[in-house]
Write an enzyme that holds these catalytic residues in place. Structure first.
Site, PDB file in Angstrom:
ATOM      1  N   LEU A  92      46.949  81.949  61.193  1.00 14.21           N
ATOM      2  CA  LEU A  92      45.745  81.122  61.259  1.00 14.21           C
ATOM      3  C   LEU A  92      44.523  82.032  61.202  1.00 14.21           C
ATOM      4  O   LEU A  92      44.336  82.884  62.070  1.00 14.21           O
ATOM      5  CB  LEU A  92      45.735  80.296  62.540  1.00 14.21           C
ATOM      6  CG  LEU A  92      46.753  79.158  62.590  1.00 14.21           C
ATOM      7  CD1 LEU A  92      46.821  78.556  63.989  1.00 14.21           C
ATOM      8  CD2 LEU A  92      46.418  78.082  61.570  1.00 14.21           C
ATOM      9  N   LEU A  93      43.712  81.846  60.192  1.00 13.64           N
ATOM     10  CA  LEU A  93      42.560  82.713  59.959  1.00 13.64           C
ATOM     11  C   LEU A  93      41.289  81.862  60.020  1.00 13.64           C
ATOM     12  O   LEU A  93      41.117  80.925  59.239  1.00 13.64           O
ATOM     13  CB  LEU A  93      42.693  83.384  58.591  1.00 13.64           C
ATOM     14  CG  LEU A  93      41.849  84.632  58.334  1.00 13.64           C
ATOM     15  CD1 LEU A  93      42.203  85.750  59.297  1.00 13.64           C
ATOM     16  CD2 LEU A  93      42.037  85.104  56.893  1.00 13.64           C
ATOM     17  N   SER A  94      40.386  82.211  60.948  1.00 16.26           N
ATOM     18  CA  SER A  94      39.178  81.409  61.159  1.00 16.26           C
ATOM     19  C   SER A  94      37.943  81.976  60.475  1.00 16.26           C
ATOM     20  O   SER A  94      36.926  81.296  60.370  1.00 16.26           O
ATOM     21  CB  SER A  94      38.899  81.291  62.660  1.00 16.26           C
ATOM     22  OG  SER A  94      38.554  82.559  63.192  1.00 16.26           O
ATOM     23  N   GLY A  95      37.998  83.213  60.050  1.00 16.28           N
ATOM     24  CA  GLY A  95      36.812  83.905  59.553  1.00 16.28           C
ATOM     25  C   GLY A  95      36.190  84.798  60.600  1.00 16.28           C
ATOM     26  O   GLY A  95      35.276  85.571  60.303  1.00 16.28           O
ATOM     27  N   GLY A  96      36.677  84.727  61.839  1.00 19.49           N
ATOM     28  CA  GLY A  96      36.198  85.590  62.906  1.00 19.49           C
ATOM     29  C   GLY A  96      36.945  86.907  62.957  1.00 19.49           C
ATOM     30  O   GLY A  96      37.973  87.093  62.294  1.00 19.49           O
ATOM     31  N   LEU A 115      42.054  76.351  58.652  1.00 18.73           N
ATOM     32  CA  LEU A 115      42.097  74.934  58.991  1.00 18.73           C
ATOM     33  C   LEU A 115      40.702  74.340  58.903  1.00 18.73           C
ATOM     34  O   LEU A 115      39.798  74.749  59.633  1.00 18.73           O
ATOM     35  CB  LEU A 115      42.650  74.732  60.407  1.00 18.73           C
ATOM     36  CG  LEU A 115      44.012  75.346  60.704  1.00 18.73           C
ATOM     37  CD1 LEU A 115      44.500  74.918  62.085  1.00 18.73           C
ATOM     38  CD2 LEU A 115      45.037  74.970  59.640  1.00 18.73           C
ATOM     39  N   SER A 153      41.014  86.867  64.597  1.00 19.97           N
ATOM     40  CA  SER A 153      42.112  86.458  63.723  1.00 19.97           C
ATOM     41  C   SER A 153      42.259  87.401  62.531  1.00 19.97           C
ATOM     42  O   SER A 153      43.373  87.608  62.030  1.00 19.97           O
ATOM     43  CB  SER A 153      41.894  85.017  63.240  1.00 19.97           C
ATOM     44  OG  SER A 153      40.680  84.887  62.519  1.00 19.97           O
ATOM     45  N   GLY A 201      44.729  84.742  66.477  1.00 14.79           N
ATOM     46  CA  GLY A 201      44.001  85.797  67.170  1.00 14.79           C
ATOM     47  C   GLY A 201      43.758  85.522  68.629  1.00 14.79           C
ATOM     48  O   GLY A 201      42.818  86.063  69.211  1.00 14.79           O
ATOM     49  N   CYS A 212      42.917  71.092  71.123  1.00 14.98           N
ATOM     50  CA  CYS A 212      42.956  71.611  69.760  1.00 14.98           C
ATOM     51  C   CYS A 212      44.168  72.513  69.557  1.00 14.98           C
ATOM     52  O   CYS A 212      44.852  72.445  68.532  1.00 14.98           O
ATOM     53  CB  CYS A 212      41.665  72.366  69.451  1.00 14.98           C
ATOM     54  SG  CYS A 212      41.562  72.946  67.739  1.00 14.98           S
ATOM     55  N   CYS A 215      34.637  74.070  68.446  1.00 19.66           N
ATOM     56  CA  CYS A 215      34.878  74.592  67.112  1.00 19.66           C
ATOM     57  C   CYS A 215      34.435  73.648  66.000  1.00 19.66           C
ATOM     58  O   CYS A 215      33.990  74.097  64.954  1.00 19.66           O
ATOM     59  CB  CYS A 215      36.355  74.935  66.937  1.00 19.66           C
ATOM     60  SG  CYS A 215      37.491  73.612  67.406  1.00 19.66           S
TER      61      CYS A 215
END
Length: 512
Positions: A91-95, A117, A98, A209, A185, A286
């Protein structure tokens, strides 16, 4: 049937999330958003994703390529199962968290596919969409993946998020409780709907992450349970937010950052030259992005003027725009003179908020409460022997506690009677209480409205005034003089977008 939505494109069929819905007769092909392969971190604008019809087999990731990851200290790979070769959905959030997790799994030799997501609102919430940073997040995520040639897919879970998290939040606030969307979540979306969406793709594990540790049994002990343990960074530790997972969910998870403090994560981001290495950590809920949580609540529930009464005297102090904007222990946002004032009780039926300046006096503290909606990570409640620890909010603080399990008279579920070893003034109905045995998180539940007889007392006059239908009879608000200041350690409620997160420790000046 539940579906994943792609902007201005056909719908993606998923395995249903609710028991009342039927499973499809055969695994459907997945329609995912796939960002263009060339995205620069310095691009002036975010790319518009295009749609691609992909069979499940095409999502099997490529073997990892070497990108100067071979010099990583083995210590940092200790939570990545480096002795195996796994297929991992990341799972990659852009932060930054992660992103570093992805790079560590890549360095450990695993076959990785990254998933972003997308849970922002639908088209009729366009005014909120315009404020949300999902395009910037996706741009960062894409560039991180391009550095090591890891495929990235965008999974649309807007409908699932609305049904399973946002709607629940709105109902809880309307009932006078303070829900925790971060716990929901994780349980219902990241490790619920998402896991269902990729169930046919045969990934060995799902990684994120989060700052937590999962200890899995060895291959010859597969009948034993997986264990959720505290991370090595107690300030960043996120086991509280993961405490309501099921054992089925936990068995499929890897948290690469569980062994390291945040400072080391930043150092690794610099070593990897990640495009988001200097990016600030996200705050707030989020799905809201830059939108204040109070604005979202006002849009969804509306506003209705009510009165603010002093709990001890019944004095009419002012007005508010709805009890759902306040939680127990909240100090900021009351706009009353002579404070500081704290929310101590709420009357949901009559839309009245009770406040006090004596919130921290000894005889009004709470240490006994009930917890419902219990979920134990092992599947069984703890035994009677041994002392437990408890967190009633996210943060490094624990209480020693005793827990007694007994049947709930109003339902078929059990409730936990929790007795803390010390006083806590910020217990808010709707928040989660997470339980620990040493460094192991054993489960959690939702704090209920019922308290012991040491809860904050509201005088009879205040209760009578709250029931008056014609509030104009109260006249003008009473002006209260300011008390002299003394300093004490207290619990302060964050305002705005962080309202849902409960209370945080703070050293402030209090009028005595």
């Amino acid at each position: 049937m539940l579906k994943l939505r792609a902007s201005a494109a056909p719908l993606l069929n998923l395995r249903p999330l609710l028991p009342s819905l039927l499973f499809p007769p055969k695994p459907p092909k997945l329609l995912l958003s796939r960002p263009p392969r060339s995205v620069s971190s310095s691009a002036a604008s975010s790319p518009a994703p295009h749609q691609s019809l992909i069979s499940p087999h095409s999502l099997i990731p490529k073997p990892p390529s070497l990108f100067d990851d071979s010099a990583i200290d083995p210590y940092y790979l200790s939570r990545c199962m480096p002795d195996k070769r796994l297929r991992v959905a990341v799972l990659l959030s852009g932060g930054v968290d992660s992103s570093v997790a992805l790079r560590l799994l890549h360095a450990a030799g695993h076959h990785c596919t990254a998933f972003y997501l997308k849970i922002w609102f639908q088209e009729d919430f366009e005014n909120f969409w315009s404020e949300c940073p999902w395009e910037e997040d996706l741009k960062y995520a894409k560039t991180v993946c391009d550095q090591v040639d890891v495929p990235l897919e965008v999974v649309h879970l807007t409908d699932e998020y609305w049904k399973n998290v946002v709607s629940y939040m709105i109902e809880e606030y309307q009932s006078g409780r303070t829900p925790n969307p971060d716990v929901l979540c994780n349980t219902r979306i990241k490790f619920g709907a998402f896991m269902d969406a990729i169930s046919s793709l045969e990934f060995d594990y799902v990684a994120s992450g989060h700052y937590a540790n999962v200890i899995h049994p060895s291959a010859d002990q597969s009948d034993r349970i997986s264990i959720l343990e505290l991370s090595n960074d107690m300030v960043k530790d996120q086991t509280y937010f993961l405490s309501h997972l099921s054992q089925t969910q936990l068995k499929r998870l890897i948290f690469p950052l569980g062994c390291m403090p945040k400072d080391d994560v930043r150092k690794l981001a610099m070593k990897f030259d990640l495009p988001n290495k200097d990016r600030k950590d996200s705050q707030g809920i989020c799905f809201l992005g830059k939108i204040k949580f109070s604005e979202f609540v006002a849009r969804q529930i509306g506003e209705m003027e009510g009165i603010i009464l002093e709990a001890e005297t019944g004095d009419f102090l002012g007005t508010h725009q709805g009890f759902w904007f306040y939680t127990i222990g909240q100090r900021q946002g009351l706009r009353l003179s002579g404070g500081p004032w704290y929310v101590v009780e709420k009357d949901v039926k009559y839309n009245v908020v009770f406040v006090s300046r004596n919130y921290f006096s000894f005889d009004k503290r709470r240490r006994l409460f009930r917890v419902g909606s219990l979920r134990w990570l092992s599947g069984l409640p703890p035994g009677e022997s041994g002392q437990l620890q408890c967190k009633v909010r996210h943060g490094p603080g624990f209480y020693n506690c005793s827990v007694a399990i007994e049947p709930d008279q109003d339902s078929s579920e059990d409730v936990a009677i929790v007795h803390l070893s010390a006083d806590d003034q910020g217990l808010a109905a709707g928040q989660f209480a997470a339980f620990y045995q040493g460094k192991t998180c054993i489960g959690s539940g939702v704090i209920l409205e019922s308290w012991d007889d040491q809860g904050f007392p509201v005088c009879e006059r205040a209760l009578e005034l709250a029931r008056i239908e014609d509030k104009s009879k109260l006249g003008k608000p009473v002006k209260i003089e300011v008390k002299p200041e003394t300093c004490t350690t207290e619990m302060v409620q964050n305002d705005g977008a962080e309202l849902h997160e409960g209370l945080i420790n703070s050293q402030v000046c209090v009028k005595s």
